[in-house]
Design an enzyme around this catalytic site. Sequence first.
Site, PDB file in Angstrom:
ATOM      1  N   ALA A 192       0.809  -1.217   0.000  1.00  0.00           N
ATOM      2  CA  ALA A 192       0.000   0.000   0.000  1.00  0.00           C
ATOM      3  C   ALA A 192       0.842   1.266   0.000  1.00  0.00           C
ATOM      4  O   ALA A 192       0.353   2.327  -0.374  1.00  0.00           O
ATOM      5  CB  ALA A 192      -0.926  -0.005   1.208  1.00  0.00           C
TER       6      ALA A 192
ATOM      7  N   HIS B 175      -3.079 -12.191  -4.411  1.00  0.00           N
ATOM      8  CA  HIS B 175      -3.359 -11.390  -3.228  1.00  0.00           C
ATOM      9  C   HIS B 175      -2.188 -11.562  -2.277  1.00  0.00           C
ATOM     10  O   HIS B 175      -1.789 -12.696  -1.975  1.00  0.00           O
ATOM     11  CB  HIS B 175      -4.658 -11.814  -2.546  1.00  0.00           C
ATOM     12  CG  HIS B 175      -5.059 -10.885  -1.450  1.00  0.00           C
ATOM     13  ND1 HIS B 175      -5.195 -11.287  -0.142  1.00  0.00           N
ATOM     14  CD2 HIS B 175      -5.304  -9.555  -1.459  1.00  0.00           C
ATOM     15  CE1 HIS B 175      -5.534 -10.253   0.603  1.00  0.00           C
ATOM     16  NE2 HIS B 175      -5.601  -9.186  -0.165  1.00  0.00           N
ATOM     17  N   ASP B 176      -1.613 -10.462  -1.824  1.00  0.00           N
ATOM     18  CA  ASP B 176      -0.361 -10.554  -1.076  1.00  0.00           C
ATOM     19  C   ASP B 176      -0.473 -11.436   0.164  1.00  0.00           C
ATOM     20  O   ASP B 176       0.474 -12.149   0.507  1.00  0.00           O
ATOM     21  CB  ASP B 176       0.178  -9.167  -0.724  1.00  0.00           C
ATOM     22  CG  ASP B 176      -0.858  -8.235  -0.114  1.00  0.00           C
ATOM     23  OD1 ASP B 176      -1.952  -8.707   0.263  1.00  0.00           O
ATOM     24  OD2 ASP B 176      -0.568  -7.027  -0.011  1.00  0.00           O
ATOM     25  N   THR B 177      -1.642 -11.427   0.808  1.00  0.00           N
ATOM     26  CA  THR B 177      -1.795 -12.295   1.987  1.00  0.00           C
ATOM     27  C   THR B 177      -1.781 -13.761   1.599  1.00  0.00           C
ATOM     28  O   THR B 177      -1.242 -14.599   2.327  1.00  0.00           O
ATOM     29  CB  THR B 177      -3.087 -11.957   2.745  1.00  0.00           C
ATOM     30  OG1 THR B 177      -3.127 -10.562   3.025  1.00  0.00           O
ATOM     31  CG2 THR B 177      -3.172 -12.733   4.045  1.00  0.00           C
TER      32      THR B 177
ATOM     33  N   ASN C  62      -9.616  -8.944   9.077  1.00  0.00           N
ATOM     34  CA  ASN C  62      -8.740  -7.787   8.899  1.00  0.00           C
ATOM     35  C   ASN C  62      -8.675  -7.000  10.202  1.00  0.00           C
ATOM     36  O   ASN C  62      -9.703  -6.592  10.738  1.00  0.00           O
ATOM     37  CB  ASN C  62      -9.279  -6.872   7.799  1.00  0.00           C
ATOM     38  CG  ASN C  62      -8.929  -7.352   6.413  1.00  0.00           C
ATOM     39  OD1 ASN C  62      -9.024  -8.530   6.120  1.00  0.00           O
ATOM     40  ND2 ASN C  62      -8.546  -6.431   5.555  1.00  0.00           N
TER      41      ASN C  62
ATOM     42  N   GLY D 156       6.405  -7.668   7.449  1.00  0.00           N
ATOM     43  CA  GLY D 156       7.269  -6.643   8.022  1.00  0.00           C
ATOM     44  C   GLY D 156       7.118  -6.472   9.510  1.00  0.00           C
ATOM     45  O   GLY D 156       8.076  -6.109  10.209  1.00  0.00           O
TER      46      GLY D 156
END
Length: 473
Positions: A11, A239-241, A299, A409
Site C-alpha cells: 500500500a 493477493h499478497d496475503t 482484517n 514486516g
Amino acid sequence: MVTVAAVDLGASSGRVMLGRVSGVSPTGGLAEGHLTLEELARFPNEPVRVGGRLHWDILALYRSIVEGLRAAPRLDGIGIDSWGVDYGLLDADGVLLSNPVHYRDARTDGVPERVFAEVSAAELYRRTGIQVLPFNTVFQLAASRGTAALANARTMLLIPDLLTYWLTGDIGAELTNASTTALLDPRTGAWDTDLMAALGLDAGLLPPLREPGTLAGPLHPDVAEEIGQSNQVIRVASHDTASAVAAVPASHDRFAYISCGTWSLVGVELTEPVVTEESRAANFTNERGIDGTIRYLRNVMGLWPLQECLRTWRAQGLGADLAELLAAAATREANTTIIDIDDPAFLPPGDMPERIVEACRRAGQTVPTDRVGIVRCIVDSLAVAHRRAVEDAVRLSGRPVEVVHLIGGGSHNELLCQATADACGLPVVAGPAEATAIGNVLVQVRALLLARAQSGAGPADGAGGSGAAAPRP
C-alpha cells in the site's frame, strides 16, 4: 537453478525481488531446494488526489516494475502480487478508462448500507463469505453505478490482473485476489453472477477466473524488447496475503497466522469456508488460498496507525526513529492504555496521534502524554486485537491452534511479537519478514517445474504452455 522475479506491491511501496531456487530434486520437488532473495528495485506507491478523489498512480507503478525487471538477469518467470479489492476498468478496446480509485477514498461512505437495502448483509455474507469492509469491491462498484466510467466499461481487472494484462495481453482474474471482491461464491470458487444482477451490475465485467500457479503467457513483444528479455508471466497467489500464507513455515495445521504490515490479517487455514451467522457477526472473511484452501481471517487495522503517527511527527519536524521509539516503549508498563485499534476513525490518512489521544479520552483510558506513550498504546492495542481474532478464529472454525506465526514486516517489531505472545498465551514464531515475496517465488517455481515435467523441457527452455495448477509447495 530456477530464477524468477517477484513483483510485490504494497500500500505504500513496491519492489521487484529476484528469487533463485537451487538444488530442487530431480522429480521437481521443492523440499530439498535452497531459496535466496535479492532486492532489485524498490519504489514508492504514493496515491494521488485529483478532483477530490484518491487514486492509485498505476502508470507510475507499471513504469517502476518495468524498470526493476530491466535490472534482472535472465529470468524464467515473473509473478505479481498486491493488495486486494481495487481495480481498473477497461473499455471495449481494452484501454484503461481512468486511474484505479484507492480503497481509502471516501466514495464508499454509506454505500454498504444502501447495498444492504437491496441484498441484506446476512444474504451477502451467505453468498460470498466476505467480511463487511466499506472498500470491498462490491461496494466500490455499487458506488459507481450511474457513472459514465462504469457505463463505458467492458472489463474489470484487479490490480495484479491489470498489470499482468499490460505485460502479456492476457485477460483473467486470479482466484485468490478475486475472492476479496465479495463477488465470488466461496464454495464453488465461481463468480456470483446472480448477485451482480441483483445489484444492477453487469456480470460481463467479470473476467475469466484463473487458478494460482498457472501461466498467463509470454511477455508482449514490445515489453520484452523494453525489458531486454522474453519470459513467462505466472499468475501467482496474487493477493499478497495469499502469497504470505503460502510461505508460513508451519510443521502442522494447528497454527494461526498474522500477516502483519499496514494491515494485520489474522486467521487460520481451512479446507472449507465458514459462512455461519456467528462468523458474519464476528466479521470474519473466507478468502481463497492456494490449492483450494480457505484463508479464514479477520482484517485488523495493523501497523497503519503507527505508520501514520510516524509520518505526522516527521511532517511536524519531530524526531521519529521507529527503533528508538519502540525501544523506549518497551520500558513502559504494558497494557496501561488499550483502545479499539479497529475503530473506523483510524482508517483515513491524517493526524493519527491526535486521533489516538482522542480515542483514549473517549474510552476513559489513561491518555498518553508523549510519543512513546502513543507508540506503546498502539502496540498493546494491536496485540489485544490479534488475540481476539485468534480466539474467534478457533471458536468459529473449530480448528485448534498451538502456535502463532507472525509474518511480514511486522515480524521485525520485537515489542509487537512479544506483546502478541503475551496476549494470546501462545508461542509466537516471528518471520519470515519476506513471506509475501517468498510465497510469490515458490508458486512460480512450482508452476515452472510442473510445466517442465509435463513438457520435458527445462524452465529456461520455454516452460510455458501449461494452464494446470501445481500441487502445494
